[in-house]
Design an enzyme around this catalytic site. Structure first.
Site, short mmCIF file in Angstrom:
data_model
loop_
_atom_site.label_atom_id
_atom_site.label_comp_id
_atom_site.label_asym_id
_atom_site.label_seq_id
_atom_site.Cartn_x
_atom_site.Cartn_y
_atom_site.Cartn_z
N GLU A 43 -1.02 -3.70 -2.45
CA GLU A 43 -1.00 -2.96 -1.19
C GLU A 43 0.06 -3.59 -0.27
OE1 GLU A 43 -4.37 -1.45 2.00
OE2 GLU A 43 -4.52 -3.48 1.18
N LYS A 113 -5.45 6.24 0.79
CA LYS A 113 -6.63 5.39 0.99
C LYS A 113 -7.66 6.05 1.91
CE LYS A 113 -7.66 0.63 2.49
NZ LYS A 113 -7.02 -0.58 3.10
N CYS A 156 -7.73 -1.57 -2.14
CA CYS A 156 -8.25 -2.67 -1.33
C CYS A 156 -9.69 -2.47 -0.83
CB CYS A 156 -7.29 -2.95 -0.17
SG CYS A 156 -7.53 -4.59 0.58
#
Length: 272
Positions: A43, A113, A156
């Site tokens: 990321e 995300k 993440c």
């Protein structure tokens, strides 16, 4: 399908995109030389800096990141994930986007995300990702990559939400990618155990590229890019330095584990 090598890259990205792209290519080349067929960048691989600067750079970075992934995948003949980069999403907002590109340079999958990191940590750091990032509107995809396996995407903070990984394995994922910039404070206690839990409960491989070290100001990442097998065994760990975690992914091993521990078949979702 036969086994293949997968590489989780570990970077120390900075506010300088040129330096980050150079660092990324060096690690991609290293992974390719070690025989990796699947490579993941972490990321924020192209930029780790102040949010205002990220918003300013986002239009250029979005195009540059996509071109970079295509060029690197073709040049080194790897399937390549760009684990999260800013893409404009209206005024003062971006998406945090991951793209998976095949060896021919064609886009295989894209994911924005969903879960955003809005946390006040006891060490004094505050993170408000939602201030500049727009949550993705679609569930992450699973794509069958010829010669490899069925790959699912996440980013993440998603790793704290097991229902997202149930979605991915329900869509056929055999390997799930978790590119991250996990904070040092939370990472020391949660990073590896969360990844192992997602691998074990879904009997799937996890490939987790990571950021490491001090980036700017007080922002420090945990490191420990990992490759984990469906039994939860850590196959490779990049430690805390820039580098590469490389390990074999064996679809026949995955099937054996799912046969020995058939928990996915024992689920009773209608009861919940």
């Amino acid at each position: 399908m036969s086994s293949f090598l997968a590489a989780a890259l570990q970077m120390n990205s900075t506010p300088d995109p040129d330096a980050n792209f150079a660092q990324a290519e060096e690690l991609i080349e290293l992974a390719a030389r070690r025989g990796a067929d699947l490579v993941g960048l972490p990321e924020n691989f192209a930029f780790m800096g102040e949010e205002a600067r990220k918003l300013e750079l986002a239009p250029n970075l979005a195009e540059r990141c996509s071109r970079f992934l295509v060029t690197m995948a073709r040049r080194y003949q790897v399937t390549l994930l760009g684990g999260g980069f800013p893409v404009p999403a209206g005024e003062s907002l971006t998406y945090n986007r991951a793209e998976l590109v095949g060896t021919d340079g064609l886009l295989l999958a894209r994911y924005d995300k969903i879960h955003l990191f809005d946390v006040d940590l006891p060490d004094g750091n505050t993170f408000t990702e939602s201030a500049t990032v727009c949550s993705g509107a679609e569930l992450p995809p699973v794509v069958a990559v010829p010669g490899l396996c069925r790959i699912g995407l996440s980013i993440c903070y998603d790793v704290r939400f097991p229902e997202l990984y149930r979605h991915l394995v329900g869509a056929g994922a055999e390997l799930i990618m978790v590119p991250a910039a996990f904070t040092a404070y939370t990472g020391k206690d949660h990073w590896q155990i969360l990844l192992q839990a997602r691998a074990i409960e879904n009997t799937a491989y996890l490939l987790a590229p990571a950021q490491t070290g001090l980036h700017y100001g007080r922002r420090q990442s945990h490191g420990h890019a990992l490759v984990i097998d469906p039994w939860g065994t850590v196959l490779a760990d990049a430690g805390v330095s820039q580098g590469v975690a490389v390990a074999p992914v064996d679809p026949s091993h995955l099937q054996r584990v799912r046969g020995q521990m058939p928990s996915l078949r024992h689920r009773r979702p209608a009861l919940f």
